[in-house]
Design an enzyme around this catalytic site. Structure first.
Site, PDB file in Angstrom:
ATOM      1  N   ASP A 177       0.909  -1.139   0.000  1.00  0.00           N
ATOM      2  CA  ASP A 177       0.000   0.000   0.000  1.00  0.00           C
ATOM      3  C   ASP A 177       0.951   1.191   0.000  1.00  0.00           C
ATOM      4  O   ASP A 177       1.583   1.480   1.019  1.00  0.00           O
ATOM      5  CB  ASP A 177      -0.883   0.028   1.258  1.00  0.00           C
ATOM      6  CG  ASP A 177      -1.849   1.198   1.211  1.00  0.00           C
ATOM      7  OD1 ASP A 177      -1.405   2.312   0.871  1.00  0.00           O
ATOM      8  OD2 ASP A 177      -3.031   1.013   1.509  1.00  0.00           O
ATOM      9  N   HIS A 178       1.083   1.841  -1.161  1.00  0.00           N
ATOM     10  CA  HIS A 178       2.196   2.788  -1.280  1.00  0.00           C
ATOM     11  C   HIS A 178       2.067   3.973  -0.307  1.00  0.00           C
ATOM     12  O   HIS A 178       3.045   4.653  -0.045  1.00  0.00           O
ATOM     13  CB  HIS A 178       2.399   3.241  -2.726  1.00  0.00           C
ATOM     14  CG  HIS A 178       1.411   4.242  -3.209  1.00  0.00           C
ATOM     15  ND1 HIS A 178       0.151   3.904  -3.603  1.00  0.00           N
ATOM     16  CD2 HIS A 178       1.492   5.584  -3.367  1.00  0.00           C
ATOM     17  CE1 HIS A 178      -0.498   4.982  -3.984  1.00  0.00           C
ATOM     18  NE2 HIS A 178       0.301   6.030  -3.854  1.00  0.00           N
ATOM     19  N   HIS A 240      -5.833   2.874   1.310  1.00  0.00           N
ATOM     20  CA  HIS A 240      -5.009   4.005   1.742  1.00  0.00           C
ATOM     21  C   HIS A 240      -5.594   4.725   2.966  1.00  0.00           C
ATOM     22  O   HIS A 240      -4.893   4.963   3.952  1.00  0.00           O
ATOM     23  CB  HIS A 240      -4.832   5.018   0.614  1.00  0.00           C
ATOM     24  CG  HIS A 240      -4.291   4.432  -0.660  1.00  0.00           C
ATOM     25  ND1 HIS A 240      -3.347   3.427  -0.664  1.00  0.00           N
ATOM     26  CD2 HIS A 240      -4.536   4.708  -1.961  1.00  0.00           C
ATOM     27  CE1 HIS A 240      -3.055   3.126  -1.929  1.00  0.00           C
ATOM     28  NE2 HIS A 240      -3.762   3.881  -2.725  1.00  0.00           N
TER      29      HIS A 240
HETATM   30  C1  BG6 Z   1      -3.752   4.780  -6.218  1.00  0.00           C
HETATM   31  C2  BG6 Z   1      -5.170   4.918  -6.727  1.00  0.00           C
HETATM   32  O1  BG6 Z   1      -3.642   3.649  -5.394  1.00  0.00           O
HETATM   33  O2  BG6 Z   1      -3.385   5.941  -5.484  1.00  0.00           O
HETATM   34  C3  BG6 Z   1      -5.308   6.166  -7.578  1.00  0.00           C
HETATM   35  O3  BG6 Z   1      -5.513   3.768  -7.486  1.00  0.00           O
HETATM   36  C4  BG6 Z   1      -4.800   7.383  -6.851  1.00  0.00           C
HETATM   37  O4  BG6 Z   1      -6.660   6.360  -7.975  1.00  0.00           O
HETATM   38  C5  BG6 Z   1      -3.404   7.140  -6.261  1.00  0.00           C
HETATM   39  O5  BG6 Z   1      -4.760   8.464  -7.761  1.00  0.00           O
HETATM   40  C6  BG6 Z   1      -2.968   8.283  -5.361  1.00  0.00           C
HETATM   41  O6  BG6 Z   1      -1.632   8.097  -5.008  1.00  0.00           O
HETATM   42  P1  BG6 Z   1      -0.626   9.334  -4.836  1.00  0.00           P
HETATM   43  O7  BG6 Z   1       0.636   8.730  -4.337  1.00  0.00           O
HETATM   44  O8  BG6 Z   1      -0.518   9.972  -6.177  1.00  0.00           O
HETATM   45  O9  BG6 Z   1      -1.281  10.212  -3.834  1.00  0.00           O
END
Ligand code: BG6
Length: 483
Positions: A177-178, A240
Site C-alpha cells: 500500500d504505497h 489508503h
Molecule cells: C492509487 C489509486 O492507489 O493511489 C489512484 O488507485 C490514486 O486512484 C493514487 O490516484 C494516489 O496516489 P498518490 O501517491 O498519487 O497520492
C-alpha cells in the site's frame, strides 16, 4: 537534508509486468533513484518479464524512456543511466503457459536475495506464484511483492490470499500500500511514539474528532474502465485511508516490529463500527473546465460509481469511543492535498474574553504536497490593548526543517528497498486486508441493494454539498475549507 543511504544485499528482482504503466511510472524510476543514491549493489539485477517478445536492448530502451519521463532532471546523468540499464535484462514469459520459465530459472541466481514483483492483473497472481514454485525458481526465502487491487471484496481477497498461500508463506509476501511508504505517513508514527507530548492527549478525552482527507485534482480519464468497477471506496478508502486511520488510532505497539505493528492495526479495523447509510456521502464529478464528466471519462453514461466519498466512522474501544473519524477522498477536487487533522477539544474553561480568533488546538499532518506537520496553538496578539488571542501554526515543513533542496524520496523507493532487506513492517498482512474488506463490503452492498446514485459535484470544488453537511450536523467543519 541529511539522508543516509545504507546499501542493501545484492539481489535479483524479477519484475512481472515490466512493460506496464506502473513499472514505467513508479517501479523502474524508483530503482534508478536508489541506484543513483548508491544503495543498489553493482551486481544486483532487474529482470523484466512480460508477455511481449522483447530483447534485452528493447527493454533497456523502455527503461531509459521511463527514467527520462519520470525522474527529475537533477537526478539524470548519462553515465549513471548507462550503468543502471546495464543491470537490466528481459525474458518473455507466458504466465499461464510454459514459455520462458526455463530461461528464467537459468537467469535467477540462488546466492542473492530473490524478489518477484507481480505488477500484473491479480487474476494471474496464482498462476505466477504456482509456476515460480513448480519450476524451482522461488525458494523458501524468496520474496513476493503484490500490488492492489487486492480483491474487490472479502471473498475475492480471500481467494487471492489462498492462491498465494498455496506457494508462499505469509512471511514471504509483501502487499504494497504505497501510502505506507510516504515519508509523512511514517512520520506520523515517529510523532506519536517518539515524543512524550502527544500520547497522554491522544484519546477521546482530549480529541474532539479526526479528519482524514485525500483530495486529487486528476480525473479518471485513461483508466475509466478499471475505475468504474472500483470507485473511491474500493480504490482509496479500503486501503489508503484505512491505513491512515489505523496509524492514527492504533495503540502503541511494544516494538517497531512487523507483526506487532500489524497486530495493532488489525485491532483498530476490527473495532470499527458498521457505517450507517446516513453517515456516507457519495459523489460523482460533472463536466467542467478541467475536463469531461465522470460518466464520459468512464465511458458509462449510466454509471453509479463514486469518484468521491465522505464518511463518518466510529471506533468502539476505550480510546476512541466518542471521537468520530471523518474520511474523505475524491477526484477532480479544488486542489491536490492529503492530510490528517487531529482536532483537539476546546479548553474546559477560558479565563480570557473570547476576543479575537482563538481556536482549539489542531495537529495537522500534511502528506502532500508540502509535507510537514503543524500544530495550531493560541497565543496573545502582540501589542497593547488587552488579551486579544489569535491562533498561529507551529510549523514544521520538512523541506525547511530538514534543510534541504533534496527531493523527498518516492514511497516506492523505501518500499522496494524494504523488500530486499526483508522488512515487512510497512506492508499489509493478509488478515488486515481481509478485515478491511469485511468492514467495507456491507457499505458497498448497501448502495447496490438500494440502487443509490452518487450526488453530482462541480469540478474544482470540495465535493458535493452533502459532504459539508455531514460535519455541519455535528457542529463541525472540514478544517481546510472553512477554518
Ligand atoms: C492509487 C489509486 O492507489 O493511489 C489512484 O488507485 C490514486 O486512484 C493514487 O490516484 C494516489 O496516489 P498518490 O501517491 O498519487 O497520492
Amino acid at each position: 537534508m541529511v539522508s543516509r543511504t545504507i546499501p542493501v544485499d545484492s539481489f535479483d528482482l524479477v519484475l512481472f509486468g515490466a512493460t506496464g504503466d506502473l513499472a514505467a511510472r513508479k517501479i523502474l524510476p524508483s530503482l534508478y533513484r536508489r541506484f543513483q543514491a548508491g544503495q543498489m549493489p553493482g551486481d544486483a539485477r532487474i529482470i523484466g518479464a512480460a508477455r511481449s517478445d522483447l530483447t534485452d536492448d528493447d527493454f533497456r530502451t523502455s527503461v531509459r524512456k521511463a527514467i527520462d519521463a519520470f525522474v527529475s532532471e537533477a537526478k539524470k546523468d548519462k553515465a549513471t543511466i548507462d550503468a543502471f540499464v546495464a543491470q537490466c535484462c528481459y525474458i518473455p514469459i507466458d504466465a499461464k503457459g510454459t514459455g520462458g520459465w526455463k530461461e528464467l530459472k537459468k537467469a535467477v541466481r540462488d546466492d542473492v536475495v530473490k524478489a518477484f514483483y507481480f505488477s500484473v492483473a491479480p487474476a494471474i497472481f496464482g498462476d505466477l506464484a504456482d509456476r515460480l514454485r513448480s519450476n524451482g525458481i522461488a525458494c523458501d526465502n524468496s520474496r513476493l511483492v503484490v500490488e492492489k487491487p487486492f480483491g474487490t471484496d472479502l471473498e475475492t481477497a480471500r481467494a487471492l490470499n489462498d492462491s498465494l498461500a498455496a506457494s508462499f508463506d505469509e512471511t514471504q509476501i509483501y502487499r504494497i500500500d504505497h501510502f505506507l511508504g510516504k515519508e509523512t505517513v511514517q512520520n506520523l508514527m515517529a510523532v506519536r511514539f517518539a515524543n512524550v507530548l502527544f500520547e497522554p492527549l491522544w484519546n477521546e478525552r482530549y480529541i474532539d474528532h479526526v479528519q482524514i482527507t485525500v483530495a486529487e485534482t486528476v480525473g479518471v480519464g485513461g483508466r475509466g474502465s478499471y475505475y468504474d468497477t472500483s470507485g473511491a471506496m474500493r480504490d482509496m478508502v479500503q486501503n489508503h485511508l484505512m491505513q491512515l486511520l489505523c496509524l492514527t488510532a492504533m495503540e502503541p505497539p511494544n516494538q517497531f516490529d512487523p507483526d506487532r505493528l500489524r497486530d495493532e492495526k488489525l485491532k483498530v479495523i476490527r473495532s470499527l463500527d458498521p457505517v450507517e447509510p446516513g453517515d456516507v456521502v457519495r459523489g460523482q464529478y460533472k463536466a467542467g473546465s478541467e475536463g469531461p464528466s465522470y460518466a464520459e471519462d468512464s465511458e458509462n453514461p449510466d454509471s453509479r460509481t463514486e469518484s468521491f466519498v465522505a464518511l463518518k466512522v466510529g471506533i468502539s474501544n476505550w480510546r476512541w469511543k466518542h471521537t468520530p473519524f471523518y474520511l474523505r477522498t475524491g477526484k477532480r477536487m479544488a486542489r491536490r492535498h492529503s492530510e490528517i487533522v487531529v482536532q483537539f477539544k476546546d479548553t474546559p474553561h477560558s479565563i480570557f474574553d473570547r476576543d479575537g480568533t482563538s481556536k482549539a488546538n489542531a495537529l495537522t499532518i500534511r502528506l502532500q504536497p508540502d509535507e510537514g506537520i503543524d500544530l495550531a496553538v493560541t497565543i496573545k496578539e502582540p501589542g497593547p490593548g488587552g488579551m486579544r488571542l489569535t491562533t498561529v501554526p507551529l510549523d514544521m515543513t520538512f523541506a525547511d526543517a530538514l534543510g534541504g533542496e533534496e527531493e523527498i524520496p518516492d514511497a516506492y523507493e523505501r518500499l522496494i528497498m524494504d523488500v530486499i532487506r526483508g522488512n515487512q513492517t510497512l506492508f499489509m498482512r493478509g488478515d488486515e486486508v481481509e478485515a478491511a474488506w469485511a468492514w467495507t463490503d456491507p457499505i458497498i452492498q448497501g448502495w447496490e441493494a438500494r440502487g443509490d446514485k452518487p450526488n453530482l459535484y462541480a469540478q474544482g470544488s470540495s465535493g458535493p454539498e452533502e459532504a459539508l453537511a455531514l460535519l455541519h450536523r455535528d457542529h463541525r467543519r472540514w478544517r481546510d475549507l472553512e477554518g
